[in-house]
Every structure is written in structure tokens, then in C-alpha cells.
Write a protein that holds these residues in place. Structure first.
Motif, mmCIF file in Angstrom:
data_model
loop_
_atom_site.group_PDB
_atom_site.id
_atom_site.type_symbol
_atom_site.label_atom_id
_atom_site.label_comp_id
_atom_site.label_asym_id
_atom_site.label_seq_id
_atom_site.Cartn_x
_atom_site.Cartn_y
_atom_site.Cartn_z
ATOM 1 N N TYR A 72 12.282 14.402 -13.033
ATOM 2 C CA TYR A 72 10.513 14.850 -13.089
ATOM 3 C C TYR A 72 10.421 13.736 -12.433
ATOM 4 O O TYR A 72 10.912 12.417 -12.871
ATOM 5 C CB TYR A 72 10.607 14.994 -14.432
ATOM 6 N N TRP A 73 8.690 13.615 -11.529
ATOM 7 C CA TRP A 73 8.375 12.733 -11.293
ATOM 8 C C TRP A 73 6.497 13.062 -11.495
ATOM 9 O O TRP A 73 6.452 14.676 -12.379
ATOM 10 C CB TRP A 73 8.071 13.212 -9.909
ATOM 11 N N GLY A 74 5.979 12.502 -11.582
ATOM 12 C CA GLY A 74 4.695 12.139 -11.865
ATOM 13 C C GLY A 74 3.231 12.552 -10.703
ATOM 14 O O GLY A 74 4.240 12.885 -9.562
ATOM 15 N N GLN A 75 2.264 12.278 -10.708
ATOM 16 C CA GLN A 75 1.700 12.886 -9.530
ATOM 17 C C GLN A 75 1.256 12.110 -8.658
ATOM 18 O O GLN A 75 1.141 11.945 -7.644
ATOM 19 C CB GLN A 75 0.534 13.442 -9.859
ATOM 20 N N GLY A 76 1.727 10.753 -9.294
ATOM 21 C CA GLY A 76 1.418 9.645 -8.576
ATOM 22 C C GLY A 76 0.180 9.208 -8.238
ATOM 23 O O GLY A 76 -1.212 9.282 -8.546
ATOM 24 N N THR A 77 0.527 7.500 -8.246
ATOM 25 C CA THR A 77 -0.905 7.141 -8.380
ATOM 26 C C THR A 77 -1.658 6.071 -7.019
ATOM 27 O O THR A 77 -0.301 5.249 -6.430
ATOM 28 C CB THR A 77 -1.714 6.182 -9.966
ATOM 29 N N GLN A 78 -2.359 5.857 -6.732
ATOM 30 C CA GLN A 78 -2.353 4.905 -4.623
ATOM 31 C C GLN A 78 -3.304 3.533 -5.223
ATOM 32 O O GLN A 78 -4.250 3.737 -5.923
ATOM 33 C CB GLN A 78 -4.097 6.056 -3.784
ATOM 34 N N VAL A 79 -2.085 2.915 -4.495
ATOM 35 C CA VAL A 79 -2.706 1.652 -4.874
ATOM 36 C C VAL A 79 -2.937 1.286 -3.100
ATOM 37 O O VAL A 79 -2.250 1.833 -2.215
ATOM 38 C CB VAL A 79 -1.410 0.773 -4.664
ATOM 39 N N THR A 80 -4.538 0.443 -2.890
ATOM 40 C CA THR A 80 -4.222 0.259 -1.027
ATOM 41 C C THR A 80 -4.360 -1.951 -1.539
ATOM 42 O O THR A 80 -5.351 -2.010 -2.380
ATOM 43 C CB THR A 80 -5.494 0.827 -1.168
ATOM 44 N N VAL A 81 -4.342 -2.111 -0.485
ATOM 45 C CA VAL A 81 -4.284 -3.697 -0.612
ATOM 46 C C VAL A 81 -4.508 -4.122 0.604
ATOM 47 O O VAL A 81 -3.677 -4.099 1.374
ATOM 48 C CB VAL A 81 -2.935 -4.046 -0.519
ATOM 49 N N SER A 82 -5.476 -4.528 1.176
ATOM 50 C CA SER A 82 -7.114 -4.302 2.258
ATOM 51 C C SER A 82 -7.750 -5.320 1.617
ATOM 52 O O SER A 82 -8.674 -5.723 1.169
ATOM 53 C CB SER A 82 -6.785 -3.430 2.881
ATOM 54 N N SER A 83 -8.032 -6.373 3.465
ATOM 55 C CA SER A 83 -9.037 -7.762 2.660
ATOM 56 C C SER A 83 -10.256 -6.491 3.640
ATOM 57 O O SER A 83 -11.103 -7.034 3.700
ATOM 58 C CB SER A 83 -8.482 -8.326 3.295
ATOM 59 N N THR A 94 1.211 -0.834 0.194
ATOM 60 C CA THR A 94 -0.221 0.027 -0.090
ATOM 61 C C THR A 94 0.529 1.621 -0.263
ATOM 62 O O THR A 94 1.949 1.853 0.975
ATOM 63 C CB THR A 94 -0.822 0.566 1.385
ATOM 64 N N ALA A 95 0.892 2.723 -0.752
ATOM 65 C CA ALA A 95 1.281 3.002 -1.486
ATOM 66 C C ALA A 95 0.875 4.249 -2.180
ATOM 67 O O ALA A 95 0.413 3.738 -3.027
ATOM 68 C CB ALA A 95 2.965 2.481 -1.441
ATOM 69 N N VAL A 96 1.829 5.186 -2.243
ATOM 70 C CA VAL A 96 1.462 5.418 -3.832
ATOM 71 C C VAL A 96 2.499 6.133 -4.487
ATOM 72 O O VAL A 96 3.794 5.956 -4.325
ATOM 73 C CB VAL A 96 0.991 7.467 -3.235
ATOM 74 N N TYR A 97 2.871 4.979 -6.009
ATOM 75 C CA TYR A 97 3.599 5.018 -6.261
ATOM 76 C C TYR A 97 3.467 6.303 -7.895
ATOM 77 O O TYR A 97 2.612 6.452 -8.691
ATOM 78 C CB TYR A 97 2.647 3.771 -7.323
ATOM 79 N N TYR A 98 5.035 5.971 -7.588
ATOM 80 C CA TYR A 98 5.331 7.186 -8.487
ATOM 81 C C TYR A 98 6.326 6.957 -9.854
ATOM 82 O O TYR A 98 6.913 6.050 -9.951
ATOM 83 C CB TYR A 98 6.091 8.281 -7.772
ATOM 84 N N CYS A 99 6.218 7.642 -10.597
ATOM 85 C CA CYS A 99 7.148 7.154 -11.979
ATOM 86 C C CYS A 99 7.889 8.225 -12.161
ATOM 87 O O CYS A 99 7.614 9.393 -11.816
ATOM 88 C CB CYS A 99 6.651 6.755 -13.732
ATOM 89 N N HIS A 100 8.865 8.374 -12.714
ATOM 90 C CA HIS A 100 10.376 9.217 -12.085
ATOM 91 C C HIS A 100 11.182 8.843 -13.436
ATOM 92 O O HIS A 100 11.806 7.975 -13.790
ATOM 93 C CB HIS A 100 10.870 8.619 -11.320
ATOM 94 N N THR A 101 11.944 9.844 -14.078
ATOM 95 C CA THR A 101 13.316 9.987 -14.686
ATOM 96 C C THR A 101 13.873 11.475 -14.439
ATOM 97 O O THR A 101 13.919 12.426 -13.885
ATOM 98 C CB THR A 101 12.759 10.286 -16.343
ATOM 99 N N ASN A 102 14.992 11.052 -15.390
ATOM 100 C CA ASN A 102 16.084 12.727 -14.736
ATOM 101 C C ASN A 102 16.568 12.854 -16.391
ATOM 102 O O ASN A 102 16.900 11.666 -17.020
ATOM 103 C CB ASN A 102 17.616 11.761 -13.711
ATOM 104 N N VAL A 103 16.158 13.979 -16.899
ATOM 105 C CA VAL A 103 15.960 14.662 -18.217
ATOM 106 C C VAL A 103 17.435 15.158 -17.778
ATOM 107 O O VAL A 103 16.655 16.098 -17.333
ATOM 108 C CB VAL A 103 14.603 14.713 -18.772
ATOM 109 N N GLY A 104 18.667 15.725 -18.435
ATOM 110 C CA GLY A 104 19.355 16.903 -18.418
ATOM 111 C C GLY A 104 19.562 17.373 -17.201
ATOM 112 O O GLY A 104 19.660 18.187 -16.694
ATOM 113 N N PHE A 105 20.002 16.401 -16.082
ATOM 114 C CA PHE A 105 20.170 16.847 -14.649
ATOM 115 C C PHE A 105 19.054 16.787 -13.672
ATOM 116 O O PHE A 105 19.351 17.760 -13.004
ATOM 117 C CB PHE A 105 21.356 17.103 -14.544
ATOM 118 N N SER A 106 17.934 17.250 -14.287
ATOM 119 C CA SER A 106 16.734 17.563 -13.861
ATOM 120 C C SER A 106 15.741 16.224 -13.565
ATOM 121 O O SER A 106 15.658 15.709 -14.060
ATOM 122 C CB SER A 106 16.615 18.790 -14.426
#
Length: 115
Positions: free
Chosen positions: A104-115, A90-102
Motif C-alpha cells: 500500500y502506498w500513499g499519494q505522495g508529497t512533493q519535496v523540492t530543494v532549490s535556491s 528533490t523528489a516525491v516522497y511516499y510512505c508504504h506498508t505491506n499488509v496481508g502480503f499486499s
């Protein structure tokens, strides 16, 4: 550079989800990409990485053999296939890259694992 994640949701333990990250504003095929996550009360941690070309993949020990990172350079999309999900995923999942030494992150997507 823009990164937009999708595919999160509420699932039960043992279920699967596939996250997507659609990229724009840079030549996607020329850059390595990563998935990170941040659980409640935890620091952001690296989950998986993939090089340009998709020939090298790395995973955190906690997700090895359960998660698979992949990329489609034609669609400019990064994926994370998550199987056998556990409550501790369970977490917010983010994708990430480094372009031109900067970084960059997405806004994230929530994953919740629960019974």
C-alpha cells in the motif's frame, strides 16, 4: 488501508522539513513502515524504514545522519524528519506498508530543494 502524506514543500538547501503519513484501515502499530522517494527521471528508491515498535530503523546511505524516521502509534502517524536538505533530495516522497502480503502506498508529497 489508506496512507496520506503531508508536509512537503519548496525549501532552500540546508533547510529542514518534516513529512507526515497518517494511516487508517489497519492496525498501524503492528506493521513496519517505510518512506520511499522518486526524483525526476529516477527510479523509486527506499529512503528509510522502521519496524513495529520503532526499535529498528534503516536508512539509505544518501540520507544517513540527515534524515530520521519515527512513528507515533497513538496518532497512527509515520514521520520523516529531513535536515540539511540538498537539491538531490528533490523528489516525491511516499510512505508504504505491506499488509496481508499486499503493498500500500500513499499519494505522495512533493519535496523540492532549490535556491
Amino acid at each position: 488501508v489508506q496512507l496520506v502524506e503531508s508536509g512537503g514543500g519548496l525549501v532552500q538547501p540546508g533547510d529542514s522539513l518534516r513529512l507526515s503519513c497518517t494511516a487508517s484501515g489497519f492496525i498501524f502499530s503492528q506493521f513496519s513502515m517505510k518512506w520511499w522517494r522518486q526524483g525526476p527521471g529516477k527510479e523509486r528508491e527506499l529512503v528509510a524504514g522502521i519496524n513495529r515498535g520503532g526499535t529498528l530503523k534503516d536508512y539509505a546511505d544518501s540520507v544517513k545522519a540527515r534524515f530520521t524516521i519515527s512513528r507515533d502509534d497513538i496518532k497512527k502517524t509515520l514521520y520523516l524528519q529531513m535536515n540539511s536538505l540538498k537539491p538531490e533530495d528533490t523528489a516525491v516522497y511516499y510512505c508504504h506498508t505491506n499488509v496481508g502480503f499486499s503493498n500500500y502506498w500513499g499519494q505522495g508529497t512533493q519535496v523540492t530543494v532549490s535556491s
